[in-house]
Scaffold this motif. Structure first.
Motif, PDB file in Angstrom:
ATOM      1  N   THR A   1       0.815  -1.218   0.000  1.00 52.78           N
ATOM      2  CA  THR A   1       0.000   0.000   0.000  1.00 52.78           C
ATOM      3  C   THR A   1       0.849   1.269   0.000  1.00 52.78           C
ATOM      4  O   THR A   1       0.357   2.337  -0.366  1.00 52.78           O
ATOM      5  CB  THR A   1      -0.919   0.024   1.232  1.00 52.78           C
ATOM      6  OG1 THR A   1      -0.123  -0.079   2.421  1.00 52.78           O
ATOM      7  CG2 THR A   1      -1.908  -1.140   1.194  1.00 52.78           C
TER       8      THR A   1
ATOM      9  N   ALA B   1      -0.138  -2.932  -7.918  1.00 46.58           N
ATOM     10  CA  ALA B   1      -0.637  -3.176  -6.558  1.00 46.58           C
ATOM     11  C   ALA B   1       0.418  -3.828  -5.674  1.00 46.58           C
ATOM     12  O   ALA B   1       0.237  -3.887  -4.454  1.00 46.58           O
ATOM     13  CB  ALA B   1      -1.884  -4.057  -6.609  1.00 46.58           C
TER      14      ALA B   1
ATOM     15  N   HIS C   1      -5.994   2.255   4.190  1.00 46.01           N
ATOM     16  CA  HIS C   1      -5.863   1.010   4.946  1.00 46.01           C
ATOM     17  C   HIS C   1      -5.775   1.290   6.441  1.00 46.01           C
ATOM     18  O   HIS C   1      -6.366   0.568   7.261  1.00 46.01           O
ATOM     19  CB  HIS C   1      -4.615   0.256   4.483  1.00 46.01           C
ATOM     20  CG  HIS C   1      -4.330  -0.982   5.268  1.00 46.01           C
ATOM     21  ND1 HIS C   1      -5.119  -2.112   5.199  1.00 46.01           N
ATOM     22  CD2 HIS C   1      -3.346  -1.265   6.177  1.00 46.01           C
ATOM     23  CE1 HIS C   1      -4.633  -3.034   6.012  1.00 46.01           C
ATOM     24  NE2 HIS C   1      -3.567  -2.544   6.617  1.00 46.01           N
TER      25      HIS C   1
ATOM     26  N   THR D   1      -8.241  -1.180  -1.715  1.00 44.28           N
ATOM     27  CA  THR D   1      -8.440  -1.134  -0.273  1.00 44.28           C
ATOM     28  C   THR D   1      -9.877  -1.456   0.098  1.00 44.28           C
ATOM     29  O   THR D   1     -10.256  -1.380   1.261  1.00 44.28           O
ATOM     30  CB  THR D   1      -8.108   0.267   0.258  1.00 44.28           C
ATOM     31  OG1 THR D   1      -8.860   1.242  -0.490  1.00 44.28           O
ATOM     32  CG2 THR D   1      -6.628   0.562   0.118  1.00 44.28           C
TER      33      THR D   1
ATOM     34  N   PRO E   1     -11.030   0.383  -5.756  1.00 47.45           N
ATOM     35  CA  PRO E   1      -9.730   0.579  -5.087  1.00 47.45           C
ATOM     36  C   PRO E   1      -9.217  -0.748  -4.541  1.00 47.45           C
ATOM     37  O   PRO E   1      -9.995  -1.670  -4.272  1.00 47.45           O
ATOM     38  CB  PRO E   1     -10.070   1.536  -3.934  1.00 47.45           C
ATOM     39  CG  PRO E   1     -11.398   2.115  -4.254  1.00 47.45           C
ATOM     40  CD  PRO E   1     -12.117   1.097  -5.065  1.00 47.45           C
TER      41      PRO E   1
ATOM     42  N   ALA F   1      -3.210   4.691  -0.682  1.00 49.45           N
ATOM     43  CA  ALA F   1      -3.776   3.413  -0.247  1.00 49.45           C
ATOM     44  C   ALA F   1      -3.417   3.091   1.198  1.00 49.45           C
ATOM     45  O   ALA F   1      -4.233   2.520   1.933  1.00 49.45           O
ATOM     46  CB  ALA F   1      -3.307   2.290  -1.175  1.00 49.45           C
ATOM     47  N   ASP F   2      -2.201   3.445   1.623  1.00 52.62           N
ATOM     48  CA  ASP F   2      -1.813   3.122   2.994  1.00 52.62           C
ATOM     49  C   ASP F   2      -2.617   3.936   4.011  1.00 52.62           C
ATOM     50  O   ASP F   2      -2.936   3.453   5.102  1.00 52.62           O
ATOM     51  CB  ASP F   2      -0.311   3.306   3.215  1.00 52.62           C
ATOM     52  CG  ASP F   2       0.182   4.688   2.813  1.00 52.62           C
ATOM     53  OD1 ASP F   2      -0.625   5.496   2.313  1.00 52.62           O
ATOM     54  OD2 ASP F   2       1.385   4.954   2.997  1.00 52.62           O
TER      55      ASP F   2
ATOM     56  N   HIS G   1      -5.051   3.504 -10.635  1.00 43.46           N
ATOM     57  CA  HIS G   1      -4.044   3.268  -9.603  1.00 43.46           C
ATOM     58  C   HIS G   1      -2.670   3.581 -10.173  1.00 43.46           C
ATOM     59  O   HIS G   1      -2.352   3.179 -11.301  1.00 43.46           O
ATOM     60  CB  HIS G   1      -4.081   1.817  -9.123  1.00 43.46           C
ATOM     61  CG  HIS G   1      -5.138   1.542  -8.108  1.00 43.46           C
ATOM     62  ND1 HIS G   1      -6.471   1.419  -8.441  1.00 43.46           N
ATOM     63  CD2 HIS G   1      -5.068   1.380  -6.757  1.00 43.46           C
ATOM     64  CE1 HIS G   1      -7.184   1.187  -7.341  1.00 43.46           C
ATOM     65  NE2 HIS G   1      -6.359   1.152  -6.309  1.00 43.46           N
TER      66      HIS G   1
END
Length: 784
Positions: free
Chosen positions: A453, A528, A648, A493, A491, A644-645, A611
């Motif tokens: 992520t 990803a 998450h 996530t 996404p 993304a992190d 992405h």
């Protein structure tokens, strides 16, 4: 009489200022904590239960049984609401609620992503949000109208009225503003900022009659005389009669319970947010009890000093009831002083408390009910803290106390010792629970997600980006700070679509495992950060046939039963896909759950996101270059991306709040317990001052005296640990059982908890023990 009681109570408090301050301080902290928890609980109970017709509004839920596994969900197919309204006369109103990704709303050069939902007139008929302008029910009757919330209307039109003005949605569709409503309140789970008519979806032929696609939530309002239990009895087979649906039942669930009790097992509500609320409600009560225990301990510890006072009052004609009220007046006065200090503590800590729980609560000081509650709370706390000392002190017999013949007989435990054990049992439970909760959090946060992520961003794919994605792709890939780019369905996530209708060769029709559906065009493994186990990645640019390719994860491979699934055909409805690769299991939903089956299909599935994998080098410069590209190719939409992190990390918010709240309230419990123990140790050191002096004269060392005085409390803490360990083990085992991915409870936690509790008690008591041991015996024994 009460005036006299209060005057005497005030004098007694001033006579023992130190003990009074300890009592007031401990009670103030306990009261502040419990009031803060009460304000939070009141807010949580108000969520989606504040509507005028809340008692008649229900969410539609459905339950499916598949090979003994029972699952419940609250999504329905498009034709569901209309059929529900038509078939059951008890249903007064229905509404669809769609949950889309944020849409771009623009007026001229002003453009913003807003959380928009397609709803029908029944929404504002059921949910009476405050209307500022226009008629939202009438507005939703036409497909070309839009309803804005107040903040969005001001962003787009400033202080001018928005009514009658035009708003462009997604750079393609024009709508006329027909109503403006107040921003959604904090105590609702509807977080929409704009509303579009469901009729618009119908006009664009986006509404299908297929009963197997659950794409919206449905709410129903029953007539006032309808009975929920009777309605659900005849409603349960609704879906079975409408389409090719098997082993599925339907039921209405009260809207007022949705926020608190939406956790289902075996088709039944078994709790949810209410479990956390009950737990911390209990913690609030326990913290207040610990503070009251301090008052009881210090009051009873001084009983011998006040015995002669009781004796003289009784000889002078006071009866027991008068003495009880006298002592209760003291405790109520202390409770009042503590509550005033508690209000100050609440005012100071309230912003931090809001940050801790992730809410924007408001202080209830302006509400009349709060002060009525406060009055009762002060009296209840005062009586709770003072009732035992009042009855104990008033029970002394004048003939004994005036002759200094107070009995010192004791059993296995004095009540005071039992209360200290109670306090430190709670302290031990809270310390161990905090330790275990944090260990579970660390365990899950360090879990291998199966994807990377970090340095992964995603951006909504608007219509202009879809039309010219080849240009977007080539320009973005050319940037030195970009590693790769992929267009995706959802996404990485979050799961947007799942099904149990996937087919493959040799599949048993009765076997219907859940599969999360995703989609990508190319380089998804690289973008990803997935780990390819066998086969290859999807890439429609080098292999056009990959529009019907699919990547599957390990879990999907295992339940499909193929040793080598490469080349196998997967059926999703009337579409067929060929397996081109297998990737290691990766987590897109709950990080606390086991991996589920995932299939990443080629771009025949609609692509909604872009992405981009960044190198992480010169990040600010790369983001500026990306913004330039997106603004040029997508001028009518803002460049809004998400890391993304960061998304998450949001999945841990609820558990982090639990961990933080537990840690904070553990600290408060320890603080209050230490205050009481400090006061008790000071009193006992004072009471045994002559004994200590005699021991010093006979050769006892300071170290030996400290150990002597501390030993009594050490014994009590050990007993508290013996009680607290099994209680904590059971409670935390039950809590951990709610997670598929969890730690085991290590015995070292309890060993560490015991050492911490002993250290806290020893440091608290030893300060007074050292002070008493260092006193010159001549000062204490000069009168002997």
């Amino acid at each position: 009489m009460w005036k006299n009681y209060l005057k005497i109570a005030w004098r007694n408090i001033l006579r023992k200022k130190g003990f009074a301050l300890i009592n007031i301080g401990g009670l103030a902290v306990g009261m502040a904590a419990s009031v803060l928890i009460m304000v939070w609980i009141q807010f949580e109970f108000s969520v989606d239960s504040q509507y005028e017709k809340s008692d008649r509004i229900y969410a539609v839920w459905r339950t499916n049984v598949n090979q003994g596994n029972v699952s419940s969900w609250d999504y329905t197919p498009s034709p569901y609401a209309a059929a529900l309204k038509e078939e059951y006369p008890e249903v007064e109103a229905v509404t669809h609620v769609t949950e889309w990704d944020p849409m771009v709303l623009s007026v001229g050069d002003q453009a913003f992503y807003e959380q928009t939902s397609f709803v029908d007139p029944g929404f504002f008929e059921m949910f009476n949000f405050r209307v500022l302008e226009g008629d939202p029910i009438a507005a939703l009757s036409s497909p070309d109208n839009i309803i804005l919330t107040e903040s969005v209307a001001k962003k787009l039109f400033g202080e001018e009225s928005a009514i009658g003005k035009s708003v462009k949605v997604e750079s393609e569709l024009d709508f006329e503003v027909k109503a403006v409503v107040e921003d959604m309140p904090s105590n609702t789970n509807f977080k929409f900022t704009a509303f579009l008519p469901y009729k618009k979806l119908e006009a664009m032929n986006w509404v299908e009659d297929f009963w197997g696609n659950n794409n919206c939530r449905t709410f129903a309002m029953l007539s006032p005389d309808a009975d929920l239990e009777a309605f659900n009895a005849k409603f349960k087979d609704f879906s079975l009669r409408k389409g090719d649906v098997k082993n599925t039942s339907d039921f209405l669930f009260p809207m007022s319970d949705l926020h608190l009790r939406s956790k289902f097992e075996n088709g039944k509500s078994v709790g949810g947010k209410i479990d956390l609320i009950q737990m911390f409600g209990l913690v609030g009560i326990v913290i207040l009890l610990i503070a009251c225990v301090n008052f009881v301990n210090l009051s009873t510890a001084q009983s011998e000093k006040r015995a002669k006072e009781v004796g003289i009052r009784k000889v002078s004609g006071a009866d027991r009831s008068m003495l009880i009220w006298q002592f209760l007046a003291e405790s109520i006065l202390i409770s009042l002083a503590a509550y005033l200090l508690a209000l100050l503590l609440i005012s100071v800590t309230f912003p931090g408390f809001n940050q801790l729980i992730g809410k924007e609560l408001t202080l209830p000081f302006a509400q009349p009910y709060f002060w009525i509650f406060s009055l009762g709370y002060v009296f209840l706390t005062g009586i709770l803290a003072g009732i035992y000392p009042a009855f104990l002190l008033s029970s002394f017999r004048p003939a004994l106390v005036l002759k200094s013949r107070m009995s010192s007989a004791r059993g296995w435990f004095k009540p005071r010792e039992l209360l200290v054990v109670f306090q430190f049992t709670i302290v031990a439970i809270l310390i161990a629970s905090t330790w275990i909760i944090r260990s579970q959090m660390n365990f899950v946060q360090n879990r291998d997600l199966g994807l990377q992520t970090e340095n992964l961003i995603f951006h909504p794919m608007t219509a202009p980006l879809k039309k010219d994605f080849s240009t977007v792709r080539s320009e973005v890939e050319a940037l030195p700070g970009v590693v790769s780019i992929s267009s995706t369905f959802s996404p990485f996530t979050e799961g947007y679509s799942d099904t149990n209708m996937i087919g493959w060769q040799g599949k048993d029709d009765a076997f219907m495992p859940k599969v999360n559906r995703m989609g990508a065009d190319a380089h998804v493994v690289k973008t990803a950060g997935l780990e390819l186990i066998s086969g290859r990645d999807i890439d429609v640019y080098t292999n056009a046939a990959d529009s019907t390719a699919v990547l599957i994860n390990e879990t999907a491979r295992d339940f499909m039963g193929f040793a080598d699934p490469i080349g196998e055909i997967v059926k999703d409805g009337d579409r067929e896909y060929r397996v081109v690769g297998v990737v290691k299991d990766f987590i897109i939903e709950s990080p606390f759950a086991k991996p589920e089956g995932i299939m990443i299909f080629g771009p025949k599935i609609q692509q909604n996101f872009i992405h981009i994998r960044l190198s992480g080098v010169q990040l600010q410069e790369t983001m500026a270059q990306l913004e330039t590209i997106f603004k040029r190719l997508n001028p009518d939409s803002p460049f809004e991306y998400k890391f993304a992190d960061a998304i998450h990390a949001q999945k841990f918010v609820s558990q982090q709040q639990t961990s933080s709240l537990t840690a904070v309230f553990s600290g408060l419990a320890i603080l209050i317990s230490c205050l009481g123990l400090f006061g008790l140790a000071a009193f006992i050191a004072e009471q045994r001052s002559k004994e200590i002096s005699v021991r010093k004269v006979l050769g006892a060392s300071v170290q030996g005296l400290v150990l002597l005085l501390s030993g009594e409390f050490t014994k009590l803490v050990v007993i508290a640990m013996v009680i607290g360990v099994p209680v904590t083990w059971y409670a935390m085992s039950e809590w951990l059982a709610g997670f598929d991915y969890r730690i085991g409870i290590d015995w070292k936690v309890f060993l560490g908890t015991g050492l911490i509790a002993l250290l806290i008690a020893f440091l608290t008591v030893s300060s007074q023990a050292i002070k008493a041991a260092l006193v010159n015996p001549a000062k204490t024994l000069k009168s002997e």
